[in-house]
Design a protein around this motif. Sequence first.
Motif, PDB file in Angstrom:
ATOM      1  N   ARG A  45       0.866  -1.187  -0.069  1.00 53.64           N
ATOM      2  CA  ARG A  45      -0.119  -0.016   0.005  1.00 53.64           C
ATOM      3  C   ARG A  45       0.955   1.177  -0.091  1.00 53.64           C
ATOM      4  O   ARG A  45       0.588   2.191  -0.722  1.00 53.64           O
ATOM      5  CB  ARG A  45      -0.971   0.109   1.242  1.00 53.64           C
ATOM      6  N   GLY A  46       1.817   1.129   1.118  1.00 50.74           N
ATOM      7  CA  GLY A  46       2.673   2.590   1.046  1.00 50.74           C
ATOM      8  C   GLY A  46       3.635   2.689  -0.310  1.00 50.74           C
ATOM      9  O   GLY A  46       3.533   4.065  -0.888  1.00 50.74           O
ATOM     10  N   TRP A  47       4.222   1.814  -0.801  1.00 53.04           N
ATOM     11  CA  TRP A  47       5.074   2.092  -1.958  1.00 53.04           C
ATOM     12  C   TRP A  47       4.156   2.268  -3.269  1.00 53.04           C
ATOM     13  O   TRP A  47       4.640   3.162  -4.108  1.00 53.04           O
ATOM     14  CB  TRP A  47       6.155   1.029  -2.128  1.00 53.04           C
ATOM     15  N   PHE A  48       3.184   1.454  -3.337  1.00 52.57           N
ATOM     16  CA  PHE A  48       2.430   1.599  -4.868  1.00 52.57           C
ATOM     17  C   PHE A  48       1.448   2.462  -4.726  1.00 52.57           C
ATOM     18  O   PHE A  48       1.242   3.394  -5.716  1.00 52.57           O
ATOM     19  CB  PHE A  48       2.003   0.058  -5.213  1.00 52.57           C
ATOM     20  N   ARG A  49       0.430   2.750  -3.775  1.00 52.68           N
ATOM     21  CA  ARG A  49      -0.553   3.515  -3.597  1.00 52.68           C
ATOM     22  C   ARG A  49      -0.128   5.018  -3.208  1.00 52.68           C
ATOM     23  O   ARG A  49      -0.320   5.990  -3.972  1.00 52.68           O
ATOM     24  CB  ARG A  49      -1.642   3.180  -2.399  1.00 52.68           C
ATOM     25  N   ASP A  50       0.714   5.086  -2.243  1.00 46.83           N
ATOM     26  CA  ASP A  50       1.032   6.153  -1.797  1.00 46.83           C
ATOM     27  C   ASP A  50       2.295   6.925  -2.417  1.00 46.83           C
ATOM     28  O   ASP A  50       2.083   8.017  -2.996  1.00 46.83           O
ATOM     29  CB  ASP A  50       1.704   6.222  -0.410  1.00 46.83           C
ATOM     30  N   VAL A  51       3.185   5.966  -2.694  1.00 43.75           N
ATOM     31  CA  VAL A  51       4.653   6.801  -3.393  1.00 43.75           C
ATOM     32  C   VAL A  51       4.211   6.858  -4.778  1.00 43.75           C
ATOM     33  O   VAL A  51       4.497   7.799  -5.612  1.00 43.75           O
ATOM     34  CB  VAL A  51       5.770   6.023  -3.126  1.00 43.75           C
ATOM     35  N   VAL A  52       3.981   5.601  -5.533  1.00 40.05           N
ATOM     36  CA  VAL A  52       3.807   5.783  -6.928  1.00 40.05           C
ATOM     37  C   VAL A  52       2.515   6.249  -7.415  1.00 40.05           C
ATOM     38  O   VAL A  52       2.588   7.174  -8.468  1.00 40.05           O
ATOM     39  CB  VAL A  52       3.617   4.190  -7.736  1.00 40.05           C
ATOM     40  N   ASN A  53       1.449   6.111  -6.733  1.00 36.98           N
ATOM     41  CA  ASN A  53       0.140   6.657  -7.497  1.00 36.98           C
ATOM     42  C   ASN A  53      -0.560   7.809  -6.714  1.00 36.98           C
ATOM     43  O   ASN A  53      -1.309   8.228  -7.115  1.00 36.98           O
ATOM     44  CB  ASN A  53      -0.679   5.664  -7.248  1.00 36.98           C
ATOM     45  N   GLY A  54       0.235   8.322  -5.676  1.00 37.84           N
ATOM     46  CA  GLY A  54      -0.046   9.689  -4.980  1.00 37.84           C
ATOM     47  C   GLY A  54      -1.324   9.627  -4.031  1.00 37.84           C
ATOM     48  O   GLY A  54      -1.735  10.560  -3.721  1.00 37.84           O
ATOM     49  N   GLU A  55      -1.680   8.340  -3.595  1.00 42.59           N
ATOM     50  CA  GLU A  55      -2.690   8.265  -2.826  1.00 42.59           C
ATOM     51  C   GLU A  55      -2.517   8.325  -1.508  1.00 42.59           C
ATOM     52  O   GLU A  55      -1.495   8.215  -1.043  1.00 42.59           O
ATOM     53  CB  GLU A  55      -3.353   6.836  -3.132  1.00 42.59           C
ATOM     54  N   ARG A  56      -3.495   8.737  -0.577  1.00 39.23           N
ATOM     55  CA  ARG A  56      -3.310   8.655   0.873  1.00 39.23           C
ATOM     56  C   ARG A  56      -4.432   7.953   1.588  1.00 39.23           C
ATOM     57  O   ARG A  56      -4.963   8.425   2.220  1.00 39.23           O
ATOM     58  CB  ARG A  56      -3.083  10.201   1.285  1.00 39.23           C
ATOM     59  N   GLY A  57      -4.379   6.618   1.409  1.00 37.17           N
ATOM     60  CA  GLY A  57      -5.347   5.664   1.741  1.00 37.17           C
ATOM     61  C   GLY A  57      -5.145   5.468   3.129  1.00 37.17           C
ATOM     62  O   GLY A  57      -4.033   5.708   3.748  1.00 37.17           O
ATOM     63  N   ARG A  58      -6.130   4.948   3.966  1.00 34.62           N
ATOM     64  CA  ARG A  58      -6.029   4.497   5.465  1.00 34.62           C
ATOM     65  C   ARG A  58      -5.715   3.056   5.503  1.00 34.62           C
ATOM     66  O   ARG A  58      -6.277   2.409   4.512  1.00 34.62           O
ATOM     67  CB  ARG A  58      -7.336   4.707   5.975  1.00 34.62           C
ATOM     68  N   SER A  59      -5.065   2.700   6.336  1.00 34.02           N
ATOM     69  CA  SER A  59      -4.718   1.314   6.349  1.00 34.02           C
ATOM     70  C   SER A  59      -5.973   0.729   7.041  1.00 34.02           C
ATOM     71  O   SER A  59      -6.696   0.995   7.754  1.00 34.02           O
ATOM     72  CB  SER A  59      -3.623   1.137   7.592  1.00 34.02           C
ATOM     73  N   PRO A  60      -6.410  -0.564   6.833  1.00 39.39           N
ATOM     74  CA  PRO A  60      -7.511  -1.370   7.248  1.00 39.39           C
ATOM     75  C   PRO A  60      -7.340  -1.735   8.747  1.00 39.39           C
ATOM     76  O   PRO A  60      -8.375  -1.864   9.319  1.00 39.39           O
ATOM     77  CB  PRO A  60      -7.428  -2.691   6.603  1.00 39.39           C
ATOM     78  N   TRP A  61      -6.135  -1.474   9.154  1.00 38.77           N
ATOM     79  CA  TRP A  61      -5.868  -1.586  10.643  1.00 38.77           C
ATOM     80  C   TRP A  61      -5.839  -0.290  11.412  1.00 38.77           C
ATOM     81  O   TRP A  61      -5.579  -0.344  12.618  1.00 38.77           O
ATOM     82  CB  TRP A  61      -4.452  -2.426  10.939  1.00 38.77           C
ATOM     83  N   THR A  62      -6.107   0.715  10.795  1.00 40.68           N
ATOM     84  CA  THR A  62      -6.080   2.106  11.564  1.00 40.68           C
ATOM     85  C   THR A  62      -7.597   2.207  12.187  1.00 40.68           C
ATOM     86  O   THR A  62      -8.672   1.840  11.441  1.00 40.68           O
ATOM     87  CB  THR A  62      -6.138   3.329  10.557  1.00 40.68           C
TER      88      THR A  62
END
Length: 147
Positions: A45-62
């Motif tokens: 999630r961190g590398w592909f969604r956040d870094v590559v795709n610029g998303e700032r999603g929530r973790s399912p464990w948050t």
Amino acid sequence: MLRFQRDTLALKCAGLTADQLRTRAISPRVSPCSAWSGHAAEVERGWFRDVVNGERGRSPWTPPGSTDRADFDVDGADADGAFAVWREECARARAIVAAAPPLDVTTSHGGETYSLRCVITHMIEEYARHNGHADLLRERIDGTTGE
């Protein structure tokens, strides 16, 4: 190579019961496959969604209402749920890579610049390291060895 490393993690954890997946095989700070599926999901999630795709999603464990990413709780882990989240993150990462521009195009995140090639290479290294750990833990749990 990244697909091979992902498949290897799944293989290392296949066939273990939920209790075995939660067993702390070495010490309280080192946990087996269910923790890795949670950790691997967060790394994907961190590398592909956040870094590559610029998303700032929530973790399912948050926890609901929190903005902080929560650590994966091994002791209370739902192994099947953790693996489902990991598989979803892997599928999402594959879709991001498939839709991405060439490997050498860069993106900035947290003041650093990364290419997709760098992210994929990092992910291969991340999985390879953890797969080595999983190999040792799996042998300790039930004697299973091999890729």
